[in-house]
Scaffold this motif. Structure first.
Motif, mmCIF file in Angstrom:
data_model
loop_
_atom_site.group_PDB
_atom_site.id
_atom_site.type_symbol
_atom_site.label_atom_id
_atom_site.label_comp_id
_atom_site.label_asym_id
_atom_site.label_seq_id
_atom_site.Cartn_x
_atom_site.Cartn_y
_atom_site.Cartn_z
ATOM 1 N N PRO A 1 35.825 37.117 -23.280
ATOM 2 C CA PRO A 1 34.823 36.058 -23.117
ATOM 3 C C PRO A 1 33.449 36.582 -22.692
ATOM 4 N N LYS A 2 33.426 37.609 -21.876
ATOM 5 C CA LYS A 2 32.150 38.182 -21.442
ATOM 6 C C LYS A 2 31.414 38.798 -22.639
ATOM 7 N N ARG B 1 31.812 37.914 -25.806
ATOM 8 C CA ARG B 1 31.358 36.797 -26.639
ATOM 9 C C ARG B 1 30.072 36.188 -26.099
ATOM 10 N N GLU B 2 29.993 36.058 -24.784
ATOM 11 C CA GLU B 2 28.789 35.498 -24.164
ATOM 12 C C GLU B 2 27.578 36.409 -24.402
ATOM 13 N N MET B 3 27.765 37.711 -24.250
ATOM 14 C CA MET B 3 26.670 38.662 -24.469
ATOM 15 C C MET B 3 26.229 38.637 -25.933
ATOM 16 N N ASN B 4 27.185 38.564 -26.850
ATOM 17 C CA ASN B 4 26.844 38.508 -28.276
ATOM 18 C C ASN B 4 26.061 37.242 -28.608
ATOM 19 N N GLN B 5 26.475 36.120 -28.031
ATOM 20 C CA GLN B 5 25.780 34.873 -28.287
ATOM 21 C C GLN B 5 24.358 34.917 -27.742
ATOM 22 N N LYS B 6 24.177 35.525 -26.574
ATOM 23 C CA LYS B 6 22.826 35.656 -26.008
ATOM 24 C C LYS B 6 21.941 36.491 -26.928
ATOM 25 N N GLU B 7 22.485 37.575 -27.458
ATOM 26 C CA GLU B 7 21.703 38.439 -28.356
ATOM 27 C C GLU B 7 21.381 37.714 -29.664
#
Length: 87
Positions: free
Chosen positions: A69-70, A72-78
């Motif tokens: 999940p972490k 996925r969150e970083m990828n979504q932010k990028e």
């Protein structure tokens, strides 16, 4: 003064001679390869599946794993940053 035209004539004639001999040599050495090559008759390899390999699935592609999940969150932010600012 007569040496310059004579030298020019000799130079032109010798270059013409060299060009024609080079062209004739290039044409004479261009031959087609022989058509007597041997071809393999039977395949050297059979296409059998590996007995110990897991069966193929349609739900999970090669190399894909469940993402943290972490991550996925970083990828979504990028992705959002690229959408807003560009590359």
């Amino acid at each position: 003064m007569t040496n310059i035209p004579r030298a020019l004539a000799v130079s032109l004639l010798s270059s013409a001679f060299l060009l024609t001999t080079a062209t004739a040599f290039a044409q004479s050495t261009t031959t087609t390869p022989p058509t007597t090559a041997t071809r393999p008759t039977a395949p050297d390899q059979s296409s059998l599946p590996n007995a110990t390999a897991p069966p193929a699935t349609t739900t999970q592609t090669t190399g894909q794993s469940s993402t943290d999940p972490k991550v996925r969150e970083m990828n979504q932010k990028e992705k959002d940053k690229v959408d807003r600012q560009g590359k």
